[in-house]
Design a protein around this motif. Sequence first.
Motif, mmCIF file in Angstrom:
data_model
loop_
_atom_site.group_PDB
_atom_site.id
_atom_site.type_symbol
_atom_site.label_atom_id
_atom_site.label_comp_id
_atom_site.label_asym_id
_atom_site.label_seq_id
_atom_site.Cartn_x
_atom_site.Cartn_y
_atom_site.Cartn_z
ATOM 1 N N UNK A 98 -3.484 8.858 -0.998
ATOM 2 C CA UNK A 98 -2.084 8.866 -1.651
ATOM 3 C C UNK A 98 -1.743 8.048 -2.513
ATOM 4 N N UNK A 99 -0.710 8.144 -3.431
ATOM 5 C CA UNK A 99 -0.406 6.972 -4.299
ATOM 6 C C UNK A 99 0.094 5.841 -3.927
ATOM 7 N N UNK A 194 11.870 17.110 -2.986
ATOM 8 C CA UNK A 194 10.749 18.050 -3.341
ATOM 9 C C UNK A 194 9.581 17.482 -3.499
ATOM 10 N N UNK A 195 9.361 15.975 -3.622
ATOM 11 C CA UNK A 195 7.951 15.492 -3.926
ATOM 12 C C UNK A 195 7.339 15.528 -2.593
ATOM 13 N N UNK A 221 7.351 8.650 -5.950
ATOM 14 C CA UNK A 221 6.349 7.967 -4.814
ATOM 15 C C UNK A 221 6.932 6.863 -4.351
ATOM 16 N N UNK A 222 6.247 6.412 -3.344
ATOM 17 C CA UNK A 222 6.564 4.911 -2.668
ATOM 18 C C UNK A 222 6.788 3.861 -3.515
ATOM 19 N N UNK A 226 9.361 0.989 -3.654
ATOM 20 C CA UNK A 226 9.466 -0.382 -3.657
ATOM 21 C C UNK A 226 9.849 -1.140 -4.662
ATOM 22 N N UNK A 227 9.631 -0.839 -5.885
ATOM 23 C CA UNK A 227 9.917 -1.757 -6.963
ATOM 24 C C UNK A 227 11.631 -1.690 -7.144
#
Length: 305
Positions: A98-99, A194-195, A221-222, A226-227
């Motif tokens: 996963x990303x 929805x992701x 995405x996580x 985080x950013x």
Amino acid sequence: MDWDKLRIFHAVADAGSLTHAGDALHLSQSAVSRQIRGLEESLNTTLFHRHARGLILTEQGELLFDATRAMAKRLETATARIRDSEEEVFGELRVTTAIGFGTLWLAPRLPKLYEQYPDLKIDLMLEERVLDLPMREADVAVRMKEPSQADLIRKKIMSIRMRCYASTGYIERYGRPEKPEDLNQHRLICQTPASPQVTGGAMLVSQLMSHDVRSTLTVNNYFGVLQAVVHDLGIGVLPDYLIEEFPTLQRIFPDVESTEVPVFLAYPEELRHSKRVAAFRDFVQEEILLHRRTIRELRERDETE
């Protein structure tokens, strides 16, 4: 059927162009064209529609391309198994995950693996789509769900939980909420509903959203979540393995977390004896042991302060 003609056909179908296929095969365009014409004559069918922008497979061409693609995968498998009979760990290893996990946990640890095996060529494929390992779309998968594909060796390597975090800077500026109801004074940062995401994380987000959240930022995405969190934008829902790498993050709502999310490492049965796969598997398992030890030490330190 002429194997050489099939090899050339596969290259043309894959490239969509006689010229590009010729470049890859080190043949002239006319030589490639003659081989394709000869194959079409032997099969008494048309394999390509020709137009100014390139080539498009006919229905019969699609059938043949499916067959040559399967043959190419089998040849790749045989080549990999032959090369893995050597003592050295080298060559390409295609890893899919996963990303978020690949970007935030795995990639920062890879220098250790390259130090040990400098001749490895890792192709790290970060996407939420589950690739087909038996069809050799990848060699190894690290996934947040047990793979359901057949003929795989799979092992649970760790568990994670989704929790709420905020940066020290955010807390100093806006204060620390004590309970989820306090989100009416804060911004919640999470993955877009929805992701693709782990079920536990989606359920936790849904639970938090049931409160009167003042403002939200959703990201697909996580890494993006985080950013935003480390730049003091709000309270984020993130996997717990980040604490080791980002000490400025502080946990919010200590009693609120997702259900356990299992992490599995899997690879095809036919790669059981692959030295590249074994090297990667052992590396990941060692890093997980170090990760657990570090998390335990951080927890013990926090409890004594």
